[in-house]
Design an enzyme around this catalytic site. Structure first.
Site, PDB file in Angstrom:
ATOM      1  N   GLN A   1       0.845  -1.212   0.000  1.00  0.00           N
ATOM      2  CA  GLN A   1       0.000   0.000   0.000  1.00  0.00           C
ATOM      3  C   GLN A   1       0.877   1.258   0.000  1.00  0.00           C
ATOM      4  O   GLN A   1       0.559   2.254   0.666  1.00  0.00           O
ATOM      5  CB  GLN A   1      -0.939  -0.011   1.213  1.00  0.00           C
ATOM      6  CG  GLN A   1      -2.146  -0.940   1.058  1.00  0.00           C
ATOM      7  CD  GLN A   1      -3.156  -0.406   0.035  1.00  0.00           C
ATOM      8  OE1 GLN A   1      -3.212   0.781  -0.282  1.00  0.00           O
ATOM      9  NE2 GLN A   1      -3.958  -1.313  -0.501  1.00  0.00           N
ATOM     10  N   SER A   2       1.965   1.237  -0.751  1.00  0.00           N
ATOM     11  CA  SER A   2       2.930   2.329  -0.703  1.00  0.00           C
ATOM     12  C   SER A   2       2.397   3.651  -1.266  1.00  0.00           C
ATOM     13  O   SER A   2       2.021   3.737  -2.438  1.00  0.00           O
ATOM     14  CB  SER A   2       4.177   1.919  -1.497  1.00  0.00           C
ATOM     15  OG  SER A   2       5.034   3.033  -1.670  1.00  0.00           O
ATOM     16  N   ASN A   3       2.407   4.678  -0.399  1.00  0.00           N
ATOM     17  CA  ASN A   3       2.089   6.026  -0.873  1.00  0.00           C
ATOM     18  C   ASN A   3       3.199   6.533  -1.784  1.00  0.00           C
ATOM     19  O   ASN A   3       2.941   7.254  -2.743  1.00  0.00           O
ATOM     20  CB  ASN A   3       1.973   6.988   0.321  1.00  0.00           C
ATOM     21  CG  ASN A   3       0.879   6.579   1.266  1.00  0.00           C
ATOM     22  OD1 ASN A   3      -0.272   6.414   0.871  1.00  0.00           O
ATOM     23  ND2 ASN A   3       1.229   6.384   2.532  1.00  0.00           N
TER      24      ASN A   3
END
Ligand SMILES: *Cc1c(COP(=O)(O)O)cnc(C)c1O
Length: 342
Positions: free
Chosen positions: A82-84
């Site tokens: 879920q990398s921003n």
């Protein structure tokens, strides 16, 4: 500190707001010793460009500019499922007419799903070119080099951005933020006594610290670890802050004792929910209508709340919380944050 000799793309038109949070401050005070807590201000870096932006937007202004100057065709970077950082790097690539590939590290086994919501949904919507998934603990630099070699073999030119965009160049984004804050404090007539920031791959904490020291902004910074306790986190931040100072070539030596981080709020594991995070997310949402995310800012605000309850701040202190963004991952954790069940 003179940033003008570094190429930069501008992804946010105006300074992000600095807002007083009176209802949150009040709600927090009622749970603090003697019913007194700090006055909490929020620097809205969740409102940066490359919507929905966050701290990675500031780093990408310098990193994407460097990639363009070097003639890159494809940005290659890495992060968690879920990398921003991956999402914002992709948004910058799209905006600049570049392509983008990720290496996703499954730090929690089985946590990557190609159909997940949140950031993963946006990876697909914005047209990521390729995603390589590797197990937790893999050598990410090697994995990204492999992807870069594939780009080269296909006739492109890759530009590798390290995890979180946290090298010396990316850290300049938070030197720029320090300068923006210095002007903003002056324009608003606000005296901030302490700053609370998240501390992960360390570009934000390290860059801001270098920016404060280099611009003679005498406000202590407390980093809240999102994946490491101080014994492991502080050396990383120290190294990043010094690397940023060295890149600027201003003869600044970072005093080791200015690097302060706090642990205990990120457990049981990076990105895995805990009760303190759920309380923090609900408290800010229900007092100010401002949303935090479960992986980073929820745990960072839990740190601010925890420190306030331990009497770490003076009751009349103005504390600035740096809201680093992360909103899309909230959608991958909706039930956890709503019900507290995890
Ligand atoms: C990446 C990130 C952080 C941590 O910043 P670093 O520069 O990696 O230390 C904090 N908050 C959010 C929302 C992030 O995406």
């Amino acid at each position: 500190m003179d940033l003008s000799r570094f190429p930069r793309r501008v992804y946010t038109e105006h300074p992000t707001p600095l807002e007083f949070a009176p209802r949150f401050s009040q709600a927090l005070a009622t749970t603090c010793p003697g019913g007194k807590g700090p006055r909490v201000w929020i620097k809205r870096d969740d409102m940066l460009g490359l919507f929905p932006g966050g701290n990675k937007t500031r780093k990408l202004e310098f990193l994407a500019a460097d990639a363009l100057e070097k003639g890159a065709t494809t940005l290659v970077t890495c992060g968690a499922p879920q990398s921003n950082h991956c999402r914002i790097t992709l948004a910058a690539a799209v905006k600049e007419g570049l392509r983008c590939r990720f290496v996703i590290e499954e730090r929690v086994p089985g946590s990557y799903s190609s159909t997940a919501s949140g950031n993963n949904f946006m990876f697909n919507l914005m047209g990521v070119e390729a995603i390589t998934v590797v197990p937790g603990g893999s050598n990410m630099a090697e994995a990204m080099q492999k992807v870069a070699d594939e780009v080269t073999a296909q006739g492109g030119k890759a530009y590798i951005i390290p995890g979180g965009g946290s090298n010396a160049l990316g850290g300049l984004g938070y030197v720029a933020c320090a300068q923006e804050l210095q002007q903003q404090f002056y324009d608003m007539g606000v005296t901030i006594d302490r700053v609370v920031v998240g501390s992960g791959s360390s570009g934000t904490h390290g860059g801001l610290l270098a920016g404060f020291l280099g611009n003679h902004i005498d406000i202590p910074i407390v980093g809240i670890g999102v994946s490491r306790d101080p014994a492991d986190q502080e050396p990383l931040v120290y190294k990043e802050a010094q690397a940023v100072a060295d890149l600027l070539n201003v003869g600044l030596t970072i005093p080791r004792d200015k690097v302060v981080s706090v642990g205990g709020y990120w457990q049981p594991k990076y990105s895995i929910p805990n009760d303190m995070m759920v309380e923090a997310v609900q408290m800010l949402a229900r007092s100010e209508g401002i949303l935090l995310d479960p992986v980073y800012t929820g745990k960072i605000m839990a740190g601010l709340i925890g420190l306030a309850r331990k009497g770490f701040f003076n009751p009349d202190e103005n504390v600035m919380f740096l809201h680093t963004g992360g909103l899309p991952s909230l959608h991958a954790y909706e039930q956890v944050v709503l019900t507290g069940e995890h």
